[in-house]
Write a protein that holds these residues in place. Structure first.
Motif, PDB file in Angstrom:
ATOM      1  N   PRO A 157       0.805  -1.223   0.000  1.00 14.25           N
ATOM      2  CA  PRO A 157       0.000   0.000   0.000  1.00 14.25           C
ATOM      3  C   PRO A 157       0.838   1.274   0.000  1.00 14.25           C
ATOM      4  CG  PRO A 157      -0.987  -1.606   1.470  1.00 14.25           C
ATOM      5  CD  PRO A 157       0.336  -2.177   1.029  1.00 14.25           C
ATOM      6  N   LEU A 158       2.002   1.231   0.655  1.00 13.82           N
ATOM      7  CA  LEU A 158       2.877   2.405   0.615  1.00 13.82           C
ATOM      8  C   LEU A 158       3.352   2.662  -0.816  1.00 13.82           C
ATOM      9  CD1 LEU A 158       4.475   4.644   2.012  1.00 13.82           C
ATOM     10  CD2 LEU A 158       6.267   2.958   2.493  1.00 13.82           C
ATOM     11  N   ASN A 159       3.716   1.604  -1.535  1.00 12.44           N
ATOM     12  CA  ASN A 159       4.085   1.765  -2.947  1.00 12.44           C
ATOM     13  C   ASN A 159       2.942   2.388  -3.745  1.00 12.44           C
ATOM     14  OD1 ASN A 159       6.618   0.629  -2.628  1.00 12.44           O
ATOM     15  ND2 ASN A 159       6.005  -1.402  -3.305  1.00 12.44           N
ATOM     16  N   ASP A 160       1.725   1.883  -3.506  1.00 14.23           N
ATOM     17  CA  ASP A 160       0.560   2.406  -4.221  1.00 14.23           C
ATOM     18  C   ASP A 160       0.350   3.888  -3.923  1.00 14.23           C
ATOM     19  OD1 ASP A 160       0.149  -0.141  -5.195  1.00 14.23           O
ATOM     20  OD2 ASP A 160      -1.368  -0.661  -3.701  1.00 14.23           O
ATOM     21  N   LEU A 161       0.514   4.248  -2.656  1.00 17.02           N
ATOM     22  CA  LEU A 161       0.328   5.642  -2.264  1.00 17.02           C
ATOM     23  C   LEU A 161       1.332   6.554  -2.954  1.00 17.02           C
ATOM     24  CD1 LEU A 161      -0.717   8.002  -0.582  1.00 17.02           C
ATOM     25  CD2 LEU A 161       0.763   7.211   1.292  1.00 17.02           C
ATOM     26  N   LEU A 162       2.592   6.130  -3.019  1.00 20.41           N
ATOM     27  CA  LEU A 162       3.613   6.971  -3.650  1.00 20.41           C
ATOM     28  C   LEU A 162       3.302   7.197  -5.128  1.00 20.41           C
ATOM     29  CD1 LEU A 162       6.832   5.517  -1.978  1.00 20.41           C
ATOM     30  CD2 LEU A 162       5.582   7.607  -1.379  1.00 20.41           C
ATOM     31  N   TRP A 163       2.771   6.160  -5.786  1.00 21.52           N
ATOM     32  CA  TRP A 163       2.380   6.341  -7.180  1.00 21.52           C
ATOM     33  C   TRP A 163       1.175   7.281  -7.281  1.00 21.52           C
ATOM     34  CZ3 TRP A 163      -2.268   5.236  -9.651  1.00 21.52           C
ATOM     35  CH2 TRP A 163      -2.263   5.485 -11.026  1.00 21.52           C
ATOM     36  N   LEU A 164       0.190   7.109  -6.391  1.00 18.06           N
ATOM     37  CA  LEU A 164      -0.996   7.959  -6.428  1.00 18.06           C
ATOM     38  C   LEU A 164      -0.647   9.422  -6.168  1.00 18.06           C
ATOM     39  CD1 LEU A 164      -3.543   5.664  -4.576  1.00 18.06           C
ATOM     40  CD2 LEU A 164      -3.817   6.566  -6.894  1.00 18.06           C
ATOM     41  N   ARG A 165       0.332   9.657  -5.314  1.00 21.41           N
ATOM     42  CA  ARG A 165       0.779  11.035  -5.084  1.00 21.41           C
ATOM     43  C   ARG A 165       1.286  11.651  -6.386  1.00 21.41           C
ATOM     44  NH1 ARG A 165       6.170  11.811  -1.706  1.00 21.41           N
ATOM     45  NH2 ARG A 165       6.839  10.596  -3.522  1.00 21.41           N
ATOM     46  N   ASP A 166       2.098  10.894  -7.115  1.00 21.75           N
ATOM     47  CA  ASP A 166       2.624  11.412  -8.383  1.00 21.75           C
ATOM     48  C   ASP A 166       1.506  11.581  -9.406  1.00 21.75           C
ATOM     49  OD1 ASP A 166       5.107  11.337  -7.216  1.00 21.75           O
ATOM     50  OD2 ASP A 166       5.680   9.425  -8.136  1.00 21.75           O
ATOM     51  N   TRP A 167       0.579  10.626  -9.432  1.00 25.64           N
ATOM     52  CA  TRP A 167      -0.551  10.722 -10.364  1.00 25.64           C
ATOM     53  C   TRP A 167      -1.372  11.974 -10.088  1.00 25.64           C
ATOM     54  CZ3 TRP A 167      -5.642  10.728  -8.617  1.00 25.64           C
ATOM     55  CH2 TRP A 167      -6.610  10.805  -9.626  1.00 25.64           C
ATOM     56  N   ALA A 168      -1.661  12.222  -8.808  1.00 25.94           N
ATOM     57  CA  ALA A 168      -2.476  13.390  -8.456  1.00 25.94           C
ATOM     58  C   ALA A 168      -1.782  14.683  -8.874  1.00 25.94           C
ATOM     59  CB  ALA A 168      -2.757  13.388  -6.956  1.00 25.94           C
ATOM     60  N   THR A 169      -0.482  14.761  -8.656  1.00 26.79           N
ATOM     61  CA  THR A 169       0.275  15.960  -9.037  1.00 26.79           C
ATOM     62  C   THR A 169       0.229  16.185 -10.545  1.00 26.79           C
ATOM     63  OG1 THR A 169       1.762  15.687  -7.142  1.00 26.79           O
ATOM     64  CG2 THR A 169       2.532  17.067  -8.966  1.00 26.79           C
ATOM     65  N   GLN A 170       0.428  15.125 -11.306  1.00 23.56           N
ATOM     66  CA  GLN A 170       0.491  15.246 -12.763  1.00 23.56           C
ATOM     67  C   GLN A 170      -0.884  15.479 -13.392  1.00 23.56           C
ATOM     68  OE1 GLN A 170       2.408  11.616 -13.936  1.00 23.56           O
ATOM     69  NE2 GLN A 170       4.286  12.083 -12.799  1.00 23.56           N
ATOM     70  N   SER A 171      -1.938  14.960 -12.754  1.00 25.51           N
ATOM     71  CA  SER A 171      -3.271  15.046 -13.357  1.00 25.51           C
ATOM     72  C   SER A 171      -4.104  16.194 -12.804  1.00 25.51           C
ATOM     73  CB  SER A 171      -4.024  13.725 -13.140  1.00 25.51           C
ATOM     74  OG  SER A 171      -4.221  13.475 -11.757  1.00 25.51           O
ATOM     75  N   GLY A 172      -3.587  16.924 -11.822  1.00 24.77           N
ATOM     76  CA  GLY A 172      -4.333  18.039 -11.264  1.00 24.77           C
ATOM     77  C   GLY A 172      -5.427  17.625 -10.306  1.00 24.77           C
ATOM     78  N   ASN A 173      -5.320  16.435  -9.734  1.00 28.56           N
ATOM     79  CA  ASN A 173      -6.293  15.969  -8.754  1.00 28.56           C
ATOM     80  C   ASN A 173      -5.675  15.994  -7.361  1.00 28.56           C
ATOM     81  OD1 ASN A 173      -8.659  15.152 -10.487  1.00 28.56           O
ATOM     82  ND2 ASN A 173      -7.043  13.960 -11.464  1.00 28.56           N
ATOM     83  N   GLU A 174      -6.412  15.540  -6.356  1.00 27.68           N
ATOM     84  CA  GLU A 174      -5.950  15.639  -4.977  1.00 27.68           C
ATOM     85  C   GLU A 174      -6.114  14.300  -4.269  1.00 27.68           C
ATOM     86  OE1 GLU A 174      -8.263  18.668  -3.133  1.00 27.68           O
ATOM     87  OE2 GLU A 174      -7.675  20.242  -4.559  1.00 27.68           O
ATOM     88  N   ILE A 175      -5.174  13.993  -3.384  1.00 31.16           N
ATOM     89  CA  ILE A 175      -5.346  12.840  -2.500  1.00 31.16           C
ATOM     90  C   ILE A 175      -5.281  13.305  -1.056  1.00 31.16           C
ATOM     91  CG2 ILE A 175      -4.385  11.200  -4.161  1.00 31.16           C
ATOM     92  CD1 ILE A 175      -1.840  11.108  -2.394  1.00 31.16           C
ATOM     93  N   VAL A 176      -6.045  12.634  -0.211  1.00 30.45           N
ATOM     94  CA  VAL A 176      -6.015  12.856   1.230  1.00 30.45           C
ATOM     95  C   VAL A 176      -5.770  11.498   1.866  1.00 30.45           C
ATOM     96  CG1 VAL A 176      -7.232  13.747   3.245  1.00 30.45           C
ATOM     97  CG2 VAL A 176      -7.699  14.728   0.981  1.00 30.45           C
ATOM     98  N   VAL A 177      -4.704  11.392   2.657  1.00 27.18           N
ATOM     99  CA  VAL A 177      -4.282  10.099   3.190  1.00 27.18           C
ATOM    100  C   VAL A 177      -4.749   9.959   4.638  1.00 27.18           C
ATOM    101  CG1 VAL A 177      -2.335   8.549   3.576  1.00 27.18           C
ATOM    102  CG2 VAL A 177      -2.262  10.207   1.696  1.00 27.18           C
TER     103      VAL A 177
END
Length: 402
Positions: free
Chosen positions: A23-43
């Motif tokens: 899950p930590l690996n998944d989160l790190l990818w989602l952080r990059d995805w959110a930055t590149q796509s203009g979306n937001e994540i809340v952990v």
């Protein structure tokens, strides 16, 4: 269109091992995805220790524990008829109300969380690592005192209600479709990746030697990082070492991991076999030490009954350590492991002997690197598919009134 606000749930404790690292690996990818796509994540996580770890990666998480009313909602949900009351009164759990207050649009569970049962309004994405309560139901940790029934409720609702189901192997998609009538096009296959702590660790002789010295270890041991559950099958590994000793072969073994109720039986077996001088049990280790422990090993030996995929082989391949692995999981291992029958100690003993034949270690190192590269490509493809799911989900949610 406003940004999609995605809640990412990290509900596995650090001590779970691979259940935390993936899950930590998944989160790190989602952080990059959110930055590149203009979306937001809340952990969110229920563990303060997890929030401290996230700070090491520049991520600020929020503490979200299970409240008393959440437990009440969950208990009533398991009872079944409570659904009718919730529908009639439009009741939301405190957990869901808190997420709505935080402006969350979608909830992404990075494990097979029971909390998805508390969501009546918010759509969610679920991660399912395995179906081992069906595959290996002999083990008490997935069968006794209602555990099997609880998992059936979770898996059935999760695989049919989730907007997307994240799995790590194609055969798991087949199982979920067959067992729970999951819609195949909702599944996204993203293979496991090595722990960030292992894949990014650099081999430094002095630092590695310091880690081994801390645990009083000499290099060239067999290594098995696993919690002490019955299904981890430590007993077959111990029997294999006893078999080797009868042949005049002495192998050292290092075990690490937290105790989940199986440690006492393992300790007793070590004494019975007379293996105390060959085995080091070093308990739960810091994630930053795993790279050195893998590099110091002659091989990873993993006799676990649960699959179809596991994280340790990927971590071993990442640092060039050979792998000895059950033939039941050959789909993951390919030709990058020595395979054995996990029900047969002699088969495992033979596999350990094969490790010492000329050229075997070099062949396995090369095959492991190739296998890891193949999984990296599949992971990238799976994440692109997941990103497309999120784009479609964002578009559809923009059409709703909330």
């Amino acid at each position: 269109m406003r940004p999609l606000r995605l809640a990412v749930m990290l509900e596995q404790a650090l001590e779970v091992g691979g259940g935390f690292q993936q899950p930590l690996n998944d989160l790190l990818w989602l952080r990059d995805w959110a930055t590149q796509s203009g979306n937001e994540i809340v952990v969110y996580s229920p563990y303060p220790k997890t929030l401290e770890i996230l700070k090491e990666f520049g991520i600020e998480g929020r503490l979200r524990k299970f409240g008393v009313l959440d437990h009440v909602f969950l208990f009533l949900k398991y009872c079944g008829p409570f659904d009718l009351v919730q529908i009639a009164l439009k009741l939301r759990s405190p957990f869901e109300r808190a997420l709505i207050r935080d402006g969350i649009d979608v909830v992404h569970f990075t494990s097979t969380s029971k909390r998805h049962l508390l969501l009546y309004e918010l759509p969610f994405i679920i991660t399912i690592f395995d179906g081992c309560h069906r595959d290996a139901l002999e083990f008490p940790e997935v069968r006794t005192f209602g555990e099997f029934e609880r998992r059936e409720i979770l898996f059935r609702l999760a695989s049919t209600k989730a907007a997307a189901v994240i799995v790590n192997a194609p055969e798991l998609i087949d199982d979920l479709c067959r067992r729970y009538a999951m819609e195949r096009d909702r599944a996204v296959c993203i293979p496991f990746s090595p722990s960030t702590y292992v894949s990014q660790s650099t081999p430094e002789a002095a630092a590695d030697a310091a880690v081994l010295a801390k645990y009083r270890l000499e290099p060239s041991y067999l290594f098995y990082p696993a919690q002490f559950w019955p299904h981890k099958n430590h007993m077959t590994l111990l029997a294999a070492l006893a078999n080797l000793r009868e042949r005049g072969i002495t192998e050292r073994l290092v075990l690490c991991g937290s105790d989940r109720g199986g440690r006492n039986k393992i300790n007793a077996a070590i004494r019975t076999y007379g293996l105390s001088d060959q085995i080091s049990i070093i308990g739960f280790v810091d994630s930053a030490e795993l790279g050195a422990l893998y590099r110091g090993a002659s091989a990873l030996v993993m006799p676990s009954y649960f699959g179809p995929t596991n994280l340790p082989p990927l971590e071993a391949w990442a640092v060039g350590t050979p792998v000895i692995y059950p033939e039941a999981f050959k789909t993951q291992a390919g030709d990058a492991a020595i395979l054995f029958d996990y029900d047969d100690p002699r088969s495992l003993a033979d596999a350990i002997v094969d490790l010492r034949t000329d050229g075997t270690r070099e062949r396995l190192r090369t095959a492991g690197q190739l296998r890891l590269a193949q999984f990296a490509q599949e992971t990238e493809a799976g994440r692109l598919q997941f990103a497309r799911h999120l784009v479609r989900l964002k578009h559809r949610l923009a059409l709703t009134t909330r």
